[in-house]
Motif scaffolding. Sequence first.
Motif, mmCIF file in Angstrom:
data_model
loop_
_atom_site.group_PDB
_atom_site.id
_atom_site.type_symbol
_atom_site.label_atom_id
_atom_site.label_comp_id
_atom_site.label_asym_id
_atom_site.label_seq_id
_atom_site.Cartn_x
_atom_site.Cartn_y
_atom_site.Cartn_z
ATOM 1 N N ALA A 1 -3.645 5.467 -14.660
ATOM 2 C CA ALA A 1 -2.616 4.733 -13.931
ATOM 3 C C ALA A 1 -2.630 5.101 -12.446
ATOM 4 C CB ALA A 1 -1.239 5.038 -14.530
ATOM 5 N N ALA A 2 -2.821 6.383 -12.147
ATOM 6 C CA ALA A 2 -2.879 6.814 -10.753
ATOM 7 C C ALA A 2 -4.079 6.197 -10.041
ATOM 8 C CB ALA A 2 -2.938 8.338 -10.672
ATOM 9 N N THR A 3 -5.200 6.105 -10.744
ATOM 10 C CA THR A 3 -6.398 5.511 -10.152
ATOM 11 C C THR A 3 -6.169 4.034 -9.831
ATOM 12 O OG1 THR A 3 -7.843 7.051 -11.324
ATOM 13 C CG2 THR A 3 -8.843 5.010 -10.515
ATOM 14 N N VAL A 4 -5.518 3.331 -10.737
ATOM 15 C CA VAL A 4 -5.215 1.914 -10.503
ATOM 16 C C VAL A 4 -4.330 1.753 -9.272
ATOM 17 C CG1 VAL A 4 -4.015 -0.099 -11.417
ATOM 18 C CG2 VAL A 4 -5.521 1.226 -12.905
ATOM 19 N N LEU A 5 -3.315 2.587 -9.138
ATOM 20 C CA LEU A 5 -2.412 2.499 -7.988
ATOM 21 C C LEU A 5 -3.123 2.831 -6.683
ATOM 22 C CD1 LEU A 5 0.815 4.048 -9.530
ATOM 23 C CD2 LEU A 5 0.528 1.697 -8.716
ATOM 24 N N VAL A 6 -4.004 3.808 -6.699
ATOM 25 C CA VAL A 6 -4.777 4.137 -5.504
ATOM 26 C C VAL A 6 -5.660 2.959 -5.105
ATOM 27 C CG1 VAL A 6 -6.639 5.580 -4.605
ATOM 28 C CG2 VAL A 6 -4.716 6.625 -5.803
ATOM 29 N N ALA A 7 -6.254 2.295 -6.105
ATOM 30 C CA ALA A 7 -7.098 1.134 -5.827
ATOM 31 C C ALA A 7 -6.277 -0.018 -5.244
ATOM 32 C CB ALA A 7 -7.803 0.682 -7.112
ATOM 33 N N VAL B 1 -7.260 6.870 9.163
ATOM 34 C CA VAL B 1 -7.640 8.109 8.481
ATOM 35 C C VAL B 1 -7.099 8.105 7.052
ATOM 36 C CG1 VAL B 1 -7.314 10.613 8.444
ATOM 37 C CG2 VAL B 1 -7.854 9.461 10.597
ATOM 38 N N GLY B 2 -5.852 7.671 6.899
ATOM 39 C CA GLY B 2 -5.262 7.598 5.568
ATOM 40 C C GLY B 2 -6.031 6.662 4.654
ATOM 41 N N MET B 3 -6.410 5.482 5.168
ATOM 42 C CA MET B 3 -7.181 4.535 4.375
ATOM 43 C C MET B 3 -8.533 5.122 3.967
ATOM 44 S SD MET B 3 -6.394 0.992 6.441
ATOM 45 C CE MET B 3 -7.653 0.090 5.532
ATOM 46 N N ALA B 4 -9.194 5.810 4.910
ATOM 47 C CA ALA B 4 -10.498 6.402 4.617
ATOM 48 C C ALA B 4 -10.372 7.482 3.547
ATOM 49 C CB ALA B 4 -11.099 6.983 5.896
ATOM 50 N N LEU B 5 -9.341 8.300 3.646
ATOM 51 C CA LEU B 5 -9.136 9.349 2.646
ATOM 52 C C LEU B 5 -8.846 8.747 1.273
ATOM 53 C CD1 LEU B 5 -7.040 11.855 4.776
ATOM 54 C CD2 LEU B 5 -9.322 12.275 3.824
ATOM 55 N N TYR B 6 -8.078 7.665 1.248
ATOM 56 C CA TYR B 6 -7.789 7.032 -0.038
ATOM 57 C C TYR B 6 -9.020 6.336 -0.608
ATOM 58 C CZ TYR B 6 -2.872 7.915 -0.833
ATOM 59 O OH TYR B 6 -1.675 8.524 -1.144
ATOM 60 N N ALA B 7 -9.863 5.789 0.272
ATOM 61 C CA ALA B 7 -11.116 5.208 -0.212
ATOM 62 C C ALA B 7 -11.986 6.297 -0.850
ATOM 63 C CB ALA B 7 -11.862 4.526 0.936
ATOM 64 N N PRO C 1 0.812 -1.226 0.000
ATOM 65 C CA PRO C 1 0.000 0.000 0.000
ATOM 66 C C PRO C 1 0.842 1.270 0.000
ATOM 67 C CG PRO C 1 -0.140 -1.120 2.125
ATOM 68 C CD PRO C 1 0.522 -2.067 1.178
ATOM 69 N N VAL C 2 1.911 1.294 0.763
ATOM 70 C CA VAL C 2 2.740 2.492 0.804
ATOM 71 C C VAL C 2 3.366 2.753 -0.574
ATOM 72 C CG1 VAL C 2 4.839 3.518 1.760
ATOM 73 C CG2 VAL C 2 3.208 2.384 3.270
ATOM 74 N N GLY C 3 3.905 1.699 -1.178
ATOM 75 C CA GLY C 3 4.517 1.864 -2.497
ATOM 76 C C GLY C 3 3.510 2.316 -3.542
ATOM 77 N N ALA C 4 2.311 1.722 -3.499
ATOM 78 C CA ALA C 4 1.283 2.083 -4.475
ATOM 79 C C ALA C 4 0.824 3.525 -4.279
ATOM 80 C CB ALA C 4 0.106 1.118 -4.364
ATOM 81 N N TRP C 5 0.625 3.913 -3.014
ATOM 82 C CA TRP C 5 0.152 5.271 -2.749
ATOM 83 C C TRP C 5 1.193 6.327 -3.128
ATOM 84 C CZ3 TRP C 5 -2.151 3.862 2.697
ATOM 85 C CH2 TRP C 5 -3.417 3.275 2.505
ATOM 86 N N VAL C 6 2.445 6.076 -2.794
ATOM 87 C CA VAL C 6 3.497 7.034 -3.141
ATOM 88 C C VAL C 6 3.625 7.140 -4.666
ATOM 89 C CG1 VAL C 6 5.978 7.485 -3.060
ATOM 90 C CG2 VAL C 6 4.783 6.764 -0.993
ATOM 91 N N SER C 7 3.589 5.988 -5.343
ATOM 92 C CA SER C 7 3.677 6.001 -6.806
ATOM 93 C C SER C 7 2.483 6.724 -7.416
ATOM 94 C CB SER C 7 3.748 4.568 -7.341
ATOM 95 O OG SER C 7 4.903 3.906 -6.845
ATOM 96 N N GLY C 8 1.299 6.512 -6.829
ATOM 97 C CA GLY C 8 0.109 7.202 -7.326
ATOM 98 C C GLY C 8 0.215 8.705 -7.161
ATOM 99 N N ALA C 9 0.797 9.140 -6.031
ATOM 100 C CA ALA C 9 0.965 10.579 -5.793
ATOM 101 C C ALA C 9 1.909 11.194 -6.814
ATOM 102 C CB ALA C 9 1.488 10.812 -4.377
#
Length: 280
Positions: free
Chosen positions: A71-77, A114-120, A52-60
């Motif tokens: 691509a960013a949407t896929v990484l966030v998912a 909180v981070g998970m909720a914001l990403y959801a 999750p950390v790698g995906a979120w940082v890459s998405g950012a």
Amino acid sequence: MLTKLERASGLDRVGDRIQSGVFAVLRGQRVRDFLHGVWLGHPLHPALVQLPVGAWVSGAILDLLPGQRRAATVLVAVGTASAVPAALAGANDWASLSREQRRVGLVHAMANTVGMALYAGSLAARLSGRHNVGRLLGFSGLAAASSGAYLGGHLAYKQAAGVNQGVHELHRIEDGWHPIAEVATLPESTLLTRQVDDVPVVVFRDGDEITVMLERCAHQSGPLGEGRVTRVDGRTCVVCPWHGSTFMLNGGEVVRGPAGTDQQVLPTRVVSGVLQTRLP
């Protein structure tokens, strides 16, 4: 600041209730052992958080580049979905920590929640076409998750949560072979505590096999010398009297948590009837 957090006893009321809830949900020993990483010989939670950390940082990063919405949407998912098992493993580990560690761990979990909720919310916004809102929620989620990661680092590096508590004892043992006891004086199938350069070790004799392992449990430094001997899958094991971590006496492999790492066993030899041991 974090020292004050460690001493914030007001968190115990909430933490104790959540701890009871975790134990109620994760009642099976096999489930808890799986989430502790017993099968892996390594704590599972820090391995799971990489996705999750790698995906979120890459998405950012992709959110800062043009033409990368999909691509960013896929990484966030991917990050949001993989955060669920990581959180479950973390909750399982947290419930077995000491009280001061649980206080910091509780805030660590709150920040990550909180981070998970914001990403959801970010994922939902992106899927509905509101990409600007999705990016804003994603950056906010990354900030919250980063705060949680900072607290996780404090847990691991300052409070030693989840690390092998016994290994540091090895640094107190000098090189070379050290006499332990005369083999003829060692009783069968009995845990004995001896000293090697003031470091306590457990000595156990099972026929011709003699084990010498560090006496302080890898989980929370419990006294294995005061533990009990049992059989698990036909193997002779020692059970820590504090939290029940179980290790094979022939090899030190962990077979039941909450310990997620093996117990350190020392090499042995017999010279003129005297049992000797040394550093691995």
